[in-house]
Design an enzyme around this catalytic site. Structure first.
Site, PDB file in Angstrom:
ATOM      1  N   LYS A   1       1.762  -0.414  15.273  1.00 28.44           N
ATOM      2  CA  LYS A   1       3.348  -0.529  15.397  1.00 28.44           C
ATOM      3  C   LYS A   1       3.666  -1.769  16.229  1.00 28.44           C
ATOM      4  O   LYS A   1       4.699  -2.064  16.375  1.00 28.44           O
ATOM      5  CB  LYS A   1       3.639   0.774  16.267  1.00 28.44           C
ATOM      6  CG  LYS A   1       3.919   2.183  15.384  1.00 28.44           C
ATOM      7  CD  LYS A   1       5.089   2.189  14.348  1.00 28.44           C
ATOM      8  CE  LYS A   1       4.876   3.136  13.280  1.00 28.44           C
ATOM      9  NZ  LYS A   1       4.691   2.417  11.971  1.00 28.44           N
TER      10      LYS A   1
ATOM     11  N   TYR B   1      -9.114   5.432   7.701  1.00 23.94           N
ATOM     12  CA  TYR B   1      -9.093   5.764   8.989  1.00 23.94           C
ATOM     13  C   TYR B   1     -10.294   6.794   9.337  1.00 23.94           C
ATOM     14  O   TYR B   1     -10.138   7.963   8.719  1.00 23.94           O
ATOM     15  CB  TYR B   1      -7.773   6.345   9.594  1.00 23.94           C
ATOM     16  CG  TYR B   1      -6.768   5.244   9.842  1.00 23.94           C
ATOM     17  CD1 TYR B   1      -6.032   4.859   8.660  1.00 23.94           C
ATOM     18  CD2 TYR B   1      -6.815   4.748  11.044  1.00 23.94           C
ATOM     19  CE1 TYR B   1      -5.074   3.792   8.797  1.00 23.94           C
ATOM     20  CE2 TYR B   1      -5.517   3.899  11.122  1.00 23.94           C
ATOM     21  CZ  TYR B   1      -4.744   3.575  10.159  1.00 23.94           C
ATOM     22  OH  TYR B   1      -3.641   2.463  10.409  1.00 23.94           O
TER      23      TYR B   1
ATOM     24  N   TYR C   1       4.403   6.416  10.074  1.00 24.22           N
ATOM     25  CA  TYR C   1       3.659   5.252   9.632  1.00 24.22           C
ATOM     26  C   TYR C   1       4.338   4.099   8.797  1.00 24.22           C
ATOM     27  O   TYR C   1       4.088   2.888   9.032  1.00 24.22           O
ATOM     28  CB  TYR C   1       2.358   5.577   8.839  1.00 24.22           C
ATOM     29  CG  TYR C   1       1.298   4.563   8.748  1.00 24.22           C
ATOM     30  CD1 TYR C   1       0.198   4.538   9.574  1.00 24.22           C
ATOM     31  CD2 TYR C   1       1.076   3.787   7.594  1.00 24.22           C
ATOM     32  CE1 TYR C   1      -0.712   3.737   9.575  1.00 24.22           C
ATOM     33  CE2 TYR C   1       0.111   2.739   7.663  1.00 24.22           C
ATOM     34  CZ  TYR C   1      -0.912   2.980   8.438  1.00 24.22           C
ATOM     35  OH  TYR C   1      -1.921   1.967   8.467  1.00 24.22           O
TER      36      TYR C   1
ATOM     37  N   HIS D   1       0.879  -1.244  -0.024  1.00 31.07           N
ATOM     38  CA  HIS D   1      -0.114   0.075  -0.118  1.00 31.07           C
ATOM     39  C   HIS D   1       1.003   1.359   0.107  1.00 31.07           C
ATOM     40  O   HIS D   1       1.741   1.365   0.671  1.00 31.07           O
ATOM     41  CB  HIS D   1      -0.812   0.030   1.271  1.00 31.07           C
ATOM     42  CG  HIS D   1      -2.198  -0.915   1.246  1.00 31.07           C
ATOM     43  ND1 HIS D   1      -3.307  -0.530   1.566  1.00 31.07           N
ATOM     44  CD2 HIS D   1      -2.136  -2.120   0.711  1.00 31.07           C
ATOM     45  CE1 HIS D   1      -4.085  -1.632   1.214  1.00 31.07           C
ATOM     46  NE2 HIS D   1      -3.311  -2.533   0.795  1.00 31.07           N
TER      47      HIS D   1
ATOM     48  N   PRO E   1      -3.521   0.323  18.763  1.00 33.78           N
ATOM     49  CA  PRO E   1      -3.194  -0.093  17.571  1.00 33.78           C
ATOM     50  C   PRO E   1      -3.421   0.848  16.320  1.00 33.78           C
ATOM     51  O   PRO E   1      -3.179   0.572  15.399  1.00 33.78           O
ATOM     52  CB  PRO E   1      -4.095  -1.331  17.311  1.00 33.78           C
ATOM     53  CG  PRO E   1      -5.241  -1.143  18.559  1.00 33.78           C
ATOM     54  CD  PRO E   1      -4.625  -0.324  19.510  1.00 33.78           C
TER      55      PRO E   1
HETATM   56  C1  PHB Z   1      -5.303  -4.356  10.593  1.00 37.94           C
HETATM   57  O1  PHB Z   1      -5.594  -4.370   9.501  1.00 37.94           O
HETATM   58  O2  PHB Z   1      -5.571  -5.264  11.572  1.00 37.94           O
HETATM   59  C2  PHB Z   1      -4.887  -2.984  11.184  1.00 37.94           C
HETATM   60  C3  PHB Z   1      -4.414  -1.924  10.362  1.00 37.94           C
HETATM   61  C4  PHB Z   1      -4.180  -0.707  10.687  1.00 37.94           C
HETATM   62  C5  PHB Z   1      -4.024  -0.479  12.061  1.00 37.94           C
HETATM   63  C6  PHB Z   1      -4.415  -1.487  13.099  1.00 37.94           C
HETATM   64  C7  PHB Z   1      -4.989  -2.831  12.631  1.00 37.94           C
HETATM   65  O3  PHB Z   1      -3.905   0.817  12.421  1.00 37.94           O
END
Ligand code: PHB
Ligand code: APR
Length: 391
Positions: free
Chosen positions: A293, A197, A381, A72, A289
């Protein structure tokens, strides 16, 4: 029985450590409380930093990840009725993330260890650590004894290694958030090519994915939320309400195949070592989460620990081992800050008044309109360079 490094825990930290040590000709035994099936099925996060991907590829365990992982080059921040893309290819050229489930990394590492004749023991009861303040530490479990030169505590946040360190040695830093994440895995094609997000007045939601047929979603919920209060229809209705906030976006739904609630917490224990016991991954620190990280930090710790152990076994030098915690902690704290920052930027806090909400919007506007601020998000990120690379 005797080995050079006794490793507690067959999560990403313990398995990768065992594998990297093997590549350096160093023996280890991994002791895991759960079954192989359990650890291979445990659904966790799925975003791998560039450095994590490179580490796995260099260690020869990246074949399937390269084939099946989804690279990505950006993420979307959705708020105020619009989507805003953070474009990694422009802000941090050459660096990207790969979406590949943590349990897939775990499967690949277990397969590699077993193929190389590695000693990984599952369903091991009552692991206890002894004499870590001497240079002859040992582990006991299920009536057996394993003598070691060094013990690696890779047994996660609820493991036995951190509590084995005598009282007064560690300083623990903790931040509990007033919410949790309800996560689901669903058999449905992702409704977006990139992660979304989404910040809404109803709370935060995240649209992620695992494969072109499997999507992963999270909803901000109350910290004491009861999963039973969330039948499928309610989960989808809430995801729709929090994700269908831009014109033309429709959320596809499907069968929910896994669900769980994760508390949101930041935690660091310092130092990450005592005598001959070294903590790595979640045993030493956890992050909320939001910044994805957790797994990546575990990989960074294990890289440092491998180098330090290679020095010990090459010439008896403990200098690098003595500096293990000091070498790891700057990255640990950068990830703590980034995870706190992403969490604060995107979640609804009950304590927030209208002023605080306006500040949040202003910061989101800044991050999505200024390359300087966007780069702050992007470089954290995709993952900052390892310390070895900058020194
Ligand atoms: C996930 O795909 O489980 C995932 C992706 C991004 C995050 C947290 C979890 O910030
Ligand atoms: N004895 C043996 N094994 C144990 C014990 C014990 N007393 N306690 C815990 N374990 C095992 C757990 O069953 C688990 O398999 O240790 C392992 C720890 O693995 P993880 O929790 O996956 O932690 P880590 O390897 O540090 O990986 C960090 O995992 O928790 C996520 O978000 C986190 O993505 C991050 C990553």
């Amino acid at each position: 029985m005797r080995t050079q490094v006794g490793i507690i825990g067959a999560g990403p930290a313990g398995l990768l450590l065992s594998h990297l040590l093997h590549l350096r000709g160093i023996e280890s035994v991994v002791l895991e409380r759960r079954s192989r099936e359990y650890v291979e099925r445990r659904v966790r996060a799925g975003v791998l930093e560039q450095g994590t991907v490179d580490t796995l590829v260099e260690a020869g365990v990246g074949e399937r990840m390269k084939r099946e992982g989804l690279p990505h080059h950006g993420i979307e921040l959705r708020y105020g009725g619009a989507g805003h893309r953070i474009a990694f290819e422009r802000l941090v050229p050459g660096r990207a993330i790969t979406v590949y489930g943590q349990q897939e990394v775990v499967k690949d590492l277990i397969a590699a260890r077993l193929a190389a004749g590695g000693d990984v023991r599952f369903e091991v009861d009552d692991v206890a650590v002894h004499d870590i303040d001497t240079d002859r530490p040992y582990l006991t479990f299920g009536g057996e004894r394993l003598d070691c030169d060094v013990i690696a505590g890779c047994d996660g946040f609820h493991g036995v290694s951190r509590p084995s360190i005598p009282e007064g040695v560690l300083t623990e830093y903790q931040r509990d958030y007033p919410f949790a994440w309800l996560g689901i895995l669903a058999k449905v094609k992702p409704s977006s090519e990139e992660l979304i997000y989404s910040r809404t007045e109803r709370g935060f939601a995240l649209h992620s994915m695992r494969t072109p047929e499997i999507s992963r979603f999270y909803l901000q919920v109350a910290p004491d939320e009861d999963l039973a209060a969330w039948p499928d229809e309610r989960i989808w209705a809430e995801l729709r309400a929090r994700l269908e906030t831009v014109p033309g976006f429709t959320l596809a739904t499907g069968e929910i195949v896994e669900r769980g609630i994760t508390p949101m917490r930041g935690f660091v224990a310092e130092p990450m070592q005592y005598g001959r016991l070294f903590l790595a991954g979640d045993a030493a620190h956890i992050v909320p989460p939001t910044g994805a990280k957790g797994l990546n930090l575990a990989v960074a710790d294990v890289r440092v620990l491998t180098e330090a152990l290679a020095r010990l076994f090459a010439d008896g030098s403990t200098e690098a081992l003595d500096g293990y915690s000091t070498a790891c902690l700057p990255r640990v704290w950068r990830a703590q800050h980034f995870s706190w920052w992403m969490t604060t930027l995107l979640h609804t806090f009950e304590s927030d008044d209208a002023y605080a909400r306006r500040l949040q919007t202003s910061y989101l506007d800044y991050v999505t309109s200024s390359d300087a601020a966007g780069t702050t998000l992007a470089e954290n990120y995709v993952g900052l360079p390892y310390q070895e690379e900058t020194s």
